[in-house]
Structure formats: structure tokens, C-alpha cells
Design a protein around this motif. Structure first.
Motif, PDB file in Angstrom:
ATOM      1  N   ALA A 212      43.147  53.785  47.415  1.00 56.09           N
ATOM      2  CA  ALA A 212      42.500  53.789  45.882  1.00 56.09           C
ATOM      3  C   ALA A 212      41.571  52.854  45.977  1.00 56.09           C
ATOM      4  CB  ALA A 212      43.594  53.728  44.886  1.00 56.09           C
ATOM      5  N   GLN A 213      40.519  53.131  44.915  1.00 51.94           N
ATOM      6  CA  GLN A 213      39.556  51.965  44.743  1.00 51.94           C
ATOM      7  C   GLN A 213      39.458  51.539  43.116  1.00 51.94           C
ATOM      8  OE1 GLN A 213      35.698  51.947  46.649  1.00 51.94           O
ATOM      9  NE2 GLN A 213      34.807  51.002  44.826  1.00 51.94           N
ATOM     10  N   ASP A 214      39.536  50.257  42.822  1.00 50.81           N
ATOM     11  CA  ASP A 214      39.495  50.021  41.477  1.00 50.81           C
ATOM     12  C   ASP A 214      37.872  49.467  41.280  1.00 50.81           C
ATOM     13  OD1 ASP A 214      39.969  49.127  39.047  1.00 50.81           O
ATOM     14  OD2 ASP A 214      41.076  47.024  39.881  1.00 50.81           O
ATOM     15  N   HIS A 215      37.516  49.632  39.799  1.00 52.99           N
ATOM     16  CA  HIS A 215      36.220  49.137  39.507  1.00 52.99           C
ATOM     17  C   HIS A 215      36.574  47.922  38.420  1.00 52.99           C
ATOM     18  CE1 HIS A 215      33.534  52.352  40.636  1.00 52.99           C
ATOM     19  NE2 HIS A 215      34.436  53.102  40.857  1.00 52.99           N
ATOM     20  N   LYS A 216      36.567  46.533  38.929  1.00 53.32           N
ATOM     21  CA  LYS A 216      36.933  45.342  38.172  1.00 53.32           C
ATOM     22  C   LYS A 216      36.054  45.228  36.931  1.00 53.32           C
ATOM     23  CE  LYS A 216      40.667  43.642  40.743  1.00 53.32           C
ATOM     24  NZ  LYS A 216      40.501  43.934  42.355  1.00 53.32           N
ATOM     25  N   ARG A 217      34.670  45.201  37.067  1.00 50.04           N
ATOM     26  CA  ARG A 217      33.877  44.738  36.243  1.00 50.04           C
ATOM     27  C   ARG A 217      33.494  45.518  34.861  1.00 50.04           C
ATOM     28  NH1 ARG A 217      30.243  41.225  37.595  1.00 50.04           N
ATOM     29  NH2 ARG A 217      30.330  40.405  39.815  1.00 50.04           N
ATOM     30  N   ALA A 218      33.377  44.878  33.793  1.00 44.13           N
ATOM     31  CA  ALA A 218      33.506  45.325  32.458  1.00 44.13           C
ATOM     32  C   ALA A 218      32.220  46.539  32.241  1.00 44.13           C
ATOM     33  CB  ALA A 218      33.209  44.479  31.250  1.00 44.13           C
ATOM     34  N   LEU A 219      31.044  46.255  32.951  1.00 46.10           N
ATOM     35  CA  LEU A 219      29.883  47.303  32.607  1.00 46.10           C
ATOM     36  C   LEU A 219      29.513  48.041  33.997  1.00 46.10           C
ATOM     37  CD1 LEU A 219      27.735  44.245  31.168  1.00 46.10           C
ATOM     38  CD2 LEU A 219      29.464  45.964  29.905  1.00 46.10           C
TER      39      LEU A 219
END
Ligand code: AMP
Ligand code: GLY
Length: 423
Positions: free
Chosen positions: A210-217
Motif C-alpha cells: 500500500a502507499q500512504d499520503h502523509k501530508r495534509a495538502l
């Protein structure tokens, strides 16, 4: 059997949904849970760190298996306490959960056993850290040693910023006691991939990537969050990468923990970076990822309880772990302003349109039941997951479903999984 799940986020909702599908389970409890988990389980108002109350509850209700979803209680030794009371629990004991609980420990382990990771030094005094920075190459990465809600990592572009970082971690204790020690490490570049795995002390079976998107924007800008969305599988996690990681990272980590007298049973989450010099470990977690669980577990074909029981019994080699040949995308609906400051208590509409049989899931994170209905109760409110035949279809489905739900200060990223278009 009766199962108790400890935790209250989207991850625990995804775990509960998997557990609910098991033919072995008659009743699920969750401590403390949330409004969505409450549809599948009986939520009890016991906090995840209230060990005495959890043990007492599990004894009283004759719980057959307690699944600890969150990092804090694992690192604090909840599994040990349950076992000491003669109860069965899924998750690493305290001496193994340190793999996540101390970055200094995990870096030293990797160094000792030649597991690829960024070059680093550990420090327990601010002066020594500052002296080291004088000759360091920038950017440099500062990490508070302990648990810090995924926020204890600072990427510093130059010396003044790094010195300020050391001050905030070690002297001002911005992340509390997590900053009693710190790691300074080399900055790496490349794609990030999350690989979760089941471990029984000696055998390891990895789940789909899987891949996560950690940043808010959008565009991976803004502050780090717990995770704004995920997709699975990662098209960058090729067979070649997998073969390398099996040989140099996964089994070596399990063997290293056993050799140290810290037998690991439970979930190891490998945070990997695919660098030009090959895959390297960014971090280990001792639990499912959040929101990685929300895209990985809906694709798992096995009976969750069977796999967890095999981990506890040391019989994971007998399990044929299987995932659907499709894709899933999770878009997190957050409260505007998360992770800095945000309002909560807004009524959520549109929650009844989701049908798991059609591949649409609405995992609750920060929600609660109030007189006026289900209301927002946190920064990350919901994880909207949709499946598709491939990532492109799953992404379109997830963004369509993300529009079904409305609340006053709803915020989401619009580029979750966009990178797959580059493949
Ligand atoms: P961690 O909690 O250690 O996974 O760090 C959080 C995030 O910081 C990671 O997902 C990466 O995006 C970034 N990060 C951590 N360590 C490094 C590193 N050595 N080089 C570049 N980025 C990093
Ligand atoms: N999504 C990253 C984590 O669970 O730590």
C-alpha cells in the motif's frame, strides 16, 4: 467466540469489519470504539490505556481473543498484562513492541543485523546532537525516539533549522518524553511503500502493498498528518523489490528480534523507501497502518481470526495468505484545519449509501453518536474506501463515494493515488 478490539480509529473499524466476517465469531466488543464500529460491535467506554479495566472486562466477559490495534497500549505492555491474567491476545508483547516504541532501538537493530536503512546516530544529550550537526550533510532528518503520533519527525534543510529542531525535541520536549533520546539520520529520496505483515515469532507472511499520503495538502504539501489517504497495491512495489525485501529486510527483521530474545508475534508494518540504492527501511510499526488497513484488509480473502490464531500458536506457515486481484483506494474525510486546529460536533449526512458487497466502505475514525445523529469527533473523521478492478477504477469509485458524505467543515485531498497515473 468473543473478541475484544482495543482502539477507536479507522484502522480498528477496518479490523472489526474483517473480524465480523469470520465464521468463528459470535460477538465483538470494542474499547472504546466509535459510532461506525458500534454498528458491528458493542462499544464499551474504556480507554485504550486503561489496562486494569480492559483486563477486568475481558475476564468478566470471558473474551477469547483481544486484538490490540493501537501503538500506545502495545508499547505500554497491554498484551503482557492480558496474558498474565490468562487471557489470549493478538499483538507483540512489550519487549517486542519496542520495535516501534524506540527508534534508537530499531536503528541499532538494523545496524547490527545489516538490514538496509538510512545512516544515523543516536543521541541522548542536546549538546552532542548539536555538535554532530556542525559537520552533517543537509537536509537531515531528526526523529524523536519514542511514540509521537507520527509527528516526531523533522526534515531540516540547514544547520539553523536543525539546531532549532534539536531544541524543540530534546529541550522544549515538544513531543514529550518521546524526545528524551533522538535519532539524526541521512535524508533519503524515493517512493514510499507500506508493507504490512503477519508474524508468528519465526514465520512472516506479507500482505499486499500500500502507499500512504502523509501530508495534509494536495501535492504532498503542508504538515504531516496521521495519513490522508492510501491506495493498494503500490504499482512501484515490483516483484524485484519484493524479492529484495524478503531476502534483506522481512525475514532478517523477524530473525533479529528472535535472536535478541524479543520474539515478535503480531503485525510488523514496514515503512520502506525505494531509493536509487535499493529499498531501505524508514521505520517499523508494530501494528496495522492507519489508513493502510482500510485498503489492505478489504482485499484480504482469509478469515482474519484464523490468521491471528495461527500467529499466536506459531503456526503461520500453515496459512496460505491470499488477496483479491483488484485494487482499493481510501480517501480520508477530515475536519478542515486538521492536523493543527479544527472544530468538531458537526452532523454527518449520507452514511447509509455504502454497500460492502459492491465494494464501498465507510470506515469511521473521529465520529460519535449524539442526540442529533452521528457527528464529527476528531481530525480524521471517515475513511472512504472503494475497490475497483484496477487502481484507476478504484480511485474513481472512491472519489465518487467521497461526495456521498457531507458535513460542515469537510476537507479531503484530491490527489490520493494520482501517482499511479505516472506508471
Ligand atoms: P517515520 O515516522 O519514521 O516513518 O517518518 C515519517 C515520514 O518522514 C516518512 O514517511 C517519510 O516521509 C519521512 N522520513 C522519515 N525518515 C526519512 C529519511 N531518512 N529520509 C527522508 N524522509 C524521511
Ligand atoms: N499510516 C501510517 C501509520 O499508520 O503509521
Amino acid at each position: 467466540m468473543k473478541v475484544l478490539i482495543v482502539g477507536s480509529g479507522g484502522r480498528e473499524h477496518a479490523i472489526a469489519a474483517s473480524v465480523a466476517k469470520s465464521t468463528k465469531v459470535d460477538k465483538i466488543y470494542c474499547a472504546p470504539g466509535n459510532a461506525g464500529i458500534g454498528e458491528l460491535a458493542e462499544c464499551v467506554p474504556i480507554g485504550a490505556m486503561e489496562f486494569d479495566k480492559i483486563v477486568m472486562f475481558a475476564k468478566e466477559k470471558k473474551i477469547d481473543l483481544t486484538i490490540v490495534g493501537m501503538d500506545d497500549p502495545l508499547v505500554g505492555g497491554l498484551v503482557d498484562e492480558l496474558e498474565a491474567a490468562g487471557l489470549q491476545a493478538f499483538g507483540p508483547r512489550k519487549n517486542a513492541a519496542i520495535l516501534e516504541g524506540s527508534k534508537a532501538f530499531s536503528k541499532d537493530l538494523m545496524k547490527k543485523y545489516n538490514i538496509p536503512t538510512a545512516a544515523y546516530e543516536n543521541f541522548d544529550h542536546a549538546e552532542a546532537a548539536e555538535a554532530y550537526l556542525e559537520t552533517a550533510k543537509f537536509p537531515v532528518v531528526l526523529k524523536a525516539d519514542g511514540l509521537a503520533l507520527g509527528k516526531g519527525v523533522l526534515i531540516c534543510k540547514d544547520l539553523p533549522e536543525a539546531k532549532e529542531g534539536v531544541k524543540s525535541i530534546m529541550l522544549d520536549k515538544k513531543f514529550g518524553s518521546a524526545g528524551n533520546q533522538m535519532v539524526i539520520e541521512e535524508f533519503m529520496t524515493g517512493r514510499e511503500v507500506s508493507v504490512l505483515s503477519f508474524v508468528d515469532g519465526k514465520t512472516i507472511k506479507t500482505m499486499t502493498s500500500a502507499q500512504d499520503h502523509k501530508r495534509a495538502l494536495d501535492g504532498d504539501q503542508g504538515p504531516n498528518t496521521g495519513g490522508m489517504g492510501t491506495f493498494s497495491p503500490s504499482p512501484f512495489y515490483t516483484q524485484e523489490v519484493d524479492a529484495f525485501c524478503r531476502k534483506h529486510i522481512y525475514q532478517p527483521t523477524v530473525d533479529a528480534m528472535a535472536a535478541e530474545g524479543r520474539e515478535f508475534k503480531g503485525i510488523i508494518f514496514f515503512g520502506l523507501m525505494l531509493t536509487e540504492d535499493g529499498p531501505k527501511v524508514l521505520e517499523y510499526n508494530a501494528r496495522f497502518g492507519d489508513p493502510e488497513a482500510q485498503v489492505v484488509l478489504p482485499r484480504m480473502k482469509n478469515d482474519m481470526i484464523e490468521v491471528m490464531q495461527a500467529c499466536i500458536d506459531g503456526k503461520l506457515d500453515e496459512i496460505d495468505l491470499q488477496f483479491e486481484d483488484n485494487a482499493a483506494v481510501c480517501v480520508v474525510l477530515a475536519s478542515e484545519g486538521y492536523p493543527v486546529s479544527y472544530e468538531k460536533g458537526y452532523v454527518i449526512h449520507g452514511l447509509d449509501r455504502f454497500d460492502e458487497k459492491e465494494g464501498y466502505y465507510c470506515f469511521h475514525a473521529g465520529t460519535k453518536r449524539a442526540e442529533e445523529g452521528i457527528v464529527t469527533n476528531g481530525g480524521r473523521v471517515l475513511g472512504i474506501t472503494a475497490k475497483g478492478r484496477d487502481l484507476k477504477e478504484a480511485r474513481a469509485n472512491a472519489y465518487e463515494a467521497a461526495e456521498w458524505v457531507t458535513f460542515e467543515n469537510k476537507y479531503m485531498r484530491h490527489d490520493i493515488g494520482k501517482a499511479i497515473e505516472e506508471v
